[in-house]
Design a protein around this motif. Structure first.
Motif, mmCIF file in Angstrom:
data_model
loop_
_atom_site.group_PDB
_atom_site.id
_atom_site.type_symbol
_atom_site.label_atom_id
_atom_site.label_comp_id
_atom_site.label_asym_id
_atom_site.label_seq_id
_atom_site.Cartn_x
_atom_site.Cartn_y
_atom_site.Cartn_z
ATOM 1 N N THR A 99 25.632 48.547 36.697
ATOM 2 C CA THR A 99 26.459 49.712 36.380
ATOM 3 C C THR A 99 27.856 49.311 35.941
ATOM 4 N N HIS A 100 28.174 48.029 36.074
ATOM 5 C CA HIS A 100 29.458 47.504 35.612
ATOM 6 C C HIS A 100 29.322 45.987 35.472
ATOM 7 N N THR A 101 30.336 45.339 34.905
ATOM 8 C CA THR A 101 30.261 43.883 34.752
ATOM 9 C C THR A 101 30.778 43.163 36.002
ATOM 10 N N SER A 102 31.216 43.925 37.018
ATOM 11 C CA SER A 102 31.781 43.299 38.215
ATOM 12 C C SER A 102 30.825 42.362 38.968
ATOM 13 N N PRO A 103 29.481 42.582 38.958
ATOM 14 C CA PRO A 103 28.618 41.602 39.640
ATOM 15 C C PRO A 103 28.792 40.176 39.092
ATOM 16 N N TYR A 119 25.114 50.088 32.303
ATOM 17 C CA TYR A 119 24.261 51.285 32.193
ATOM 18 C C TYR A 119 24.567 52.293 33.287
ATOM 19 N N ARG A 120 24.737 53.536 32.869
ATOM 20 C CA ARG A 120 24.865 54.610 33.858
ATOM 21 C C ARG A 120 24.115 55.825 33.374
ATOM 22 N N SER A 121 23.623 56.607 34.326
ATOM 23 C CA SER A 121 22.822 57.775 33.970
ATOM 24 C C SER A 121 23.759 58.913 33.568
ATOM 25 N N HIS A 175 29.742 49.299 27.010
ATOM 26 C CA HIS A 175 30.158 47.894 27.117
ATOM 27 C C HIS A 175 31.433 47.750 27.918
ATOM 28 N N GLN A 176 31.457 46.727 28.727
ATOM 29 C CA GLN A 176 32.675 46.422 29.475
ATOM 30 C C GLN A 176 33.035 44.969 29.265
ATOM 31 N N ILE A 177 34.277 44.673 29.599
ATOM 32 C CA ILE A 177 34.648 43.280 29.699
ATOM 33 C C ILE A 177 35.380 43.144 31.034
ATOM 34 N N GLU A 178 34.904 42.197 31.814
ATOM 35 C CA GLU A 178 35.449 41.974 33.149
ATOM 36 C C GLU A 178 36.370 40.769 33.081
ATOM 37 N N ALA A 179 37.421 40.776 33.865
ATOM 38 C CA ALA A 179 38.226 39.559 33.971
ATOM 39 C C ALA A 179 38.399 39.244 35.446
ATOM 40 N N TYR A 182 41.787 53.522 43.687
ATOM 41 C CA TYR A 182 40.885 52.955 44.685
ATOM 42 C C TYR A 182 39.606 52.441 44.042
ATOM 43 N N PHE A 183 39.306 51.182 44.275
ATOM 44 C CA PHE A 183 37.989 50.604 44.022
ATOM 45 C C PHE A 183 37.614 49.838 45.283
ATOM 46 N N PRO A 184 36.361 49.888 45.718
ATOM 47 C CA PRO A 184 35.993 49.184 46.947
ATOM 48 C C PRO A 184 36.224 47.682 46.843
ATOM 49 N N PHE A 185 36.190 47.142 45.615
ATOM 50 C CA PHE A 185 36.246 45.685 45.444
ATOM 51 C C PHE A 185 37.637 45.154 45.156
ATOM 52 N N THR A 186 38.650 46.031 45.106
ATOM 53 C CA THR A 186 40.026 45.543 44.926
ATOM 54 C C THR A 186 40.928 46.217 45.953
ATOM 55 N N GLU A 187 41.952 45.500 46.373
ATOM 56 C CA GLU A 187 42.909 46.049 47.344
ATOM 57 C C GLU A 187 44.225 45.306 47.219
ATOM 58 N N LEU A 240 41.985 51.061 31.749
ATOM 59 C CA LEU A 240 41.193 50.123 32.551
ATOM 60 C C LEU A 240 41.460 50.270 34.039
ATOM 61 N N GLY A 241 40.539 49.711 34.827
ATOM 62 C CA GLY A 241 40.689 49.658 36.269
ATOM 63 C C GLY A 241 40.912 48.214 36.681
ATOM 64 N N SER A 242 41.729 48.030 37.721
ATOM 65 C CA SER A 242 42.058 46.656 38.094
ATOM 66 C C SER A 242 42.552 46.609 39.533
ATOM 67 N N GLY A 243 42.879 45.430 39.974
ATOM 68 C CA GLY A 243 43.457 45.295 41.307
ATOM 69 C C GLY A 243 43.377 43.860 41.788
ATOM 70 N N PHE A 291 43.023 38.372 41.007
ATOM 71 C CA PHE A 291 42.995 39.731 40.481
ATOM 72 C C PHE A 291 41.776 39.887 39.589
ATOM 73 N N ALA A 292 41.388 41.132 39.382
ATOM 74 C CA ALA A 292 40.246 41.417 38.509
ATOM 75 C C ALA A 292 40.546 42.685 37.752
ATOM 76 N N PHE A 293 39.980 42.807 36.572
ATOM 77 C CA PHE A 293 40.008 44.105 35.886
ATOM 78 C C PHE A 293 38.761 44.288 35.047
ATOM 79 N N GLY A 294 38.464 45.550 34.776
ATOM 80 C CA GLY A 294 37.305 45.881 33.949
ATOM 81 C C GLY A 294 37.720 46.908 32.918
ATOM 82 N N ILE A 295 37.364 46.633 31.658
ATOM 83 C CA ILE A 295 37.804 47.494 30.558
ATOM 84 C C ILE A 295 36.576 47.999 29.807
HETATM 85 N N1 PHE Z 1 34.051 47.882 37.815
HETATM 86 C C1 PHE Z 1 35.024 48.936 37.634
HETATM 87 C C2 PHE Z 1 34.373 50.057 36.833
HETATM 88 O O1 PHE Z 1 33.343 49.868 36.243
HETATM 89 C C3 PHE Z 1 36.253 48.454 36.916
HETATM 90 C C4 PHE Z 1 37.021 47.429 37.703
HETATM 91 C C5 PHE Z 1 36.767 46.093 37.533
HETATM 92 C C6 PHE Z 1 38.024 47.839 38.575
HETATM 93 C C7 PHE Z 1 37.475 45.132 38.243
HETATM 94 C C8 PHE Z 1 38.743 46.899 39.279
HETATM 95 C C9 PHE Z 1 38.473 45.580 39.125
HETATM 96 O O2 PHE Z 1 34.886 51.150 36.761
#
Ligand code: PHE
Length: 371
Positions: free
Chosen positions: A173-177, A205-207, A218-222, A259-264, A297-300, A320-324
């Motif tokens: 559902t995102h590139t974060s994995p 992919y999301r429903s 499409h996303q790009i994760e950093a 808020y994202f569960p994977f960033t703080e 984008l989302g990040s943290g 740090f991470a972000f997803g665009i």
């Molecule tokens: N995975 C998040 C999303 O799909 C984006 C994100 C990535 C947020 C990395 C924070 C850090 O919305």
């Protein structure tokens, strides 16, 4: 005697034919289903046995003679016709060749290449992960508990079967994995652990399906993991990359707590833009007159639990991470207004918005000297 007279007459018509059409008409008149010679052959049945032997032989001799002459005559007429055509047609070898159909680079591929180029300048490697993912990498290791709404069936595409390890299988559902996979691979290769600096572009992919959402996008994760990484590094990286991507120095960012569960802490990033002729043009503060903010984008800072799931010691490493959304970035930079058109495969759209394969990527400056 009658046979001789008929045979000679038919032969004369065949020999007199001066075009393939006339020859064909003569053939049909003689040997066709209702031809004269065919009619003669049909009379054999009513003859006495002796007559049949002598007449049959003569008729068949004429048939063979006519067939032979027709074939020879046809060969002559065909080659005459071909010579005439060759003489009439001229071939100008100096004319340019007709243009062959050419494909184009899809804006998504173009934007991914541009992003990879920018992040390569900043020292990021490209990492990949599977699009068919298990729920441990997609959710659990990213600190998304069983009860997290994104895990619901109506948001996520689940497969009917489980993995060998008994895990649920999903379309990611995102590139974060890829964060988790990269950390685990990094620890395996280098028992000392990090540092690491990667981007992970790809399909997710999301429903979901309407004018602004497609079930695949499409996303790009950093992901950056190192010692003493803080929000300032995140902000500088985002600013540097967005300036390079939009090829403008006046990009202004607004960081909002989120808020994202994977960033703080988690930070949502908006970029200022102006509407010019119905098109959004990135640049300037969103608070300036005629401007507004748009979330890009989302990040943290990577949640310490995620670092631990990645096999690293959260007391030693931060990141740090972000997803665009790549599709959104492409629309903003190149001015398309309907996301669905990206995936229709309409060649008119593709030839308008596509890029030449010869100059990918088209970024003129790269990251250059940070300003
Ligand atoms: N995975 C998040 C999303 O799909 C984006 C994100 C990535 C947020 C990395 C924070 C850090 O919305």
């Amino acid at each position: 005697m009658e046979i001789e007279a008929i045979g000679k007459r038919l032969m004369a018509t065949v020999e007199a034919a001066s075009t393939t059409e006339e020859l064909e008409a003569a053939r049909v008149a003689a040997l066709g289903k209702n031809g004269e010679l065919t009619a003669l052959l049909k009379t054999l049945g009513s003859m006495s046995p002796e007559e049949r032997v002598s007449e049959g032989k003569r008729i068949n001799e004429w048939k063979a003679a006519l067939s032979g002459t027709i074939a020879a005559q046809k060969a002559v007429l065909d080659s005459e016709a071909q010579n005439a055509r060759l003489a009439a047609e001229t071939l100008d070898l100096s004319l340019p060749a007709p243009e062959a159909p050419r494909g184009s680079v899809h804006p998504i591929s173009q934007v991914m290449d541009e992003l990879a180029e920018i992040f390569a300048d900043l020292g990021f490697a490209v990492a990949t992960g599977p699009e068919i993912e298990d729920d441990w990498h997609n959710f659990t290791a990213l600190n998304m508990p069983e009860t997290h709404p994104a895990r619901a069936m109506h948001d996520t595409f689940y497969f009917p079967d489980r993995s060998a390890q008994g895990r649920e299988i999903v379309l990611r559902t995102h590139t974060s994995p890829v964060q988790i996979r990269t950390m685990l691979a990094c620890v395996k290769e280098n028992p000392g652990g990090a540092p690491l600096r990667i981007i992970a572009p790809g399909r997710v992919y999301r429903s979901d399906s309407d004018a602004t959402h497609t079930p695949m996008f499409h996303q790009i994760e950093a992901l950056v993991i190192d010692r003493d990484i803080h929000l300032g590094h995140l902000k500088w990286t985002l600013e540097t990359f967005l300036k390079a991507f939009f090829e403008r120095d006046d990009i202004v960012l607004r960081l909002r707590p989120s808020y994202f569960p994977f960033t703080e802490p988690s930070v949502e990033v908006d970029v200022g833009y102006a509407s010019e002729g119905g098109r959004r043009v990135v640049g300037g503060s969103g608070d300036a007159p005629g401007h507004a903010w748009m979330e890009v984008l989302g990040s943290g800072m990577v949640n310490h639990r995620v670092i631990a799931f990645g096999g690293l010691d959260p007391d030693k490493w931060q990141g740090f991470a972000f997803g665009i959304g790549v599709d959104r970035l492409a629309m903003l930079k190149y001015g398309m207004d309907d996301l669905r058109a990206f995936f229709d495969g309409d060649v008119r759209w593709l030839s308008h918005y596509g890029f030449s394969a010869l100059d990918v990527p088209t970024l003129s400056g790269g990251v250059g000297t940070p300003v």
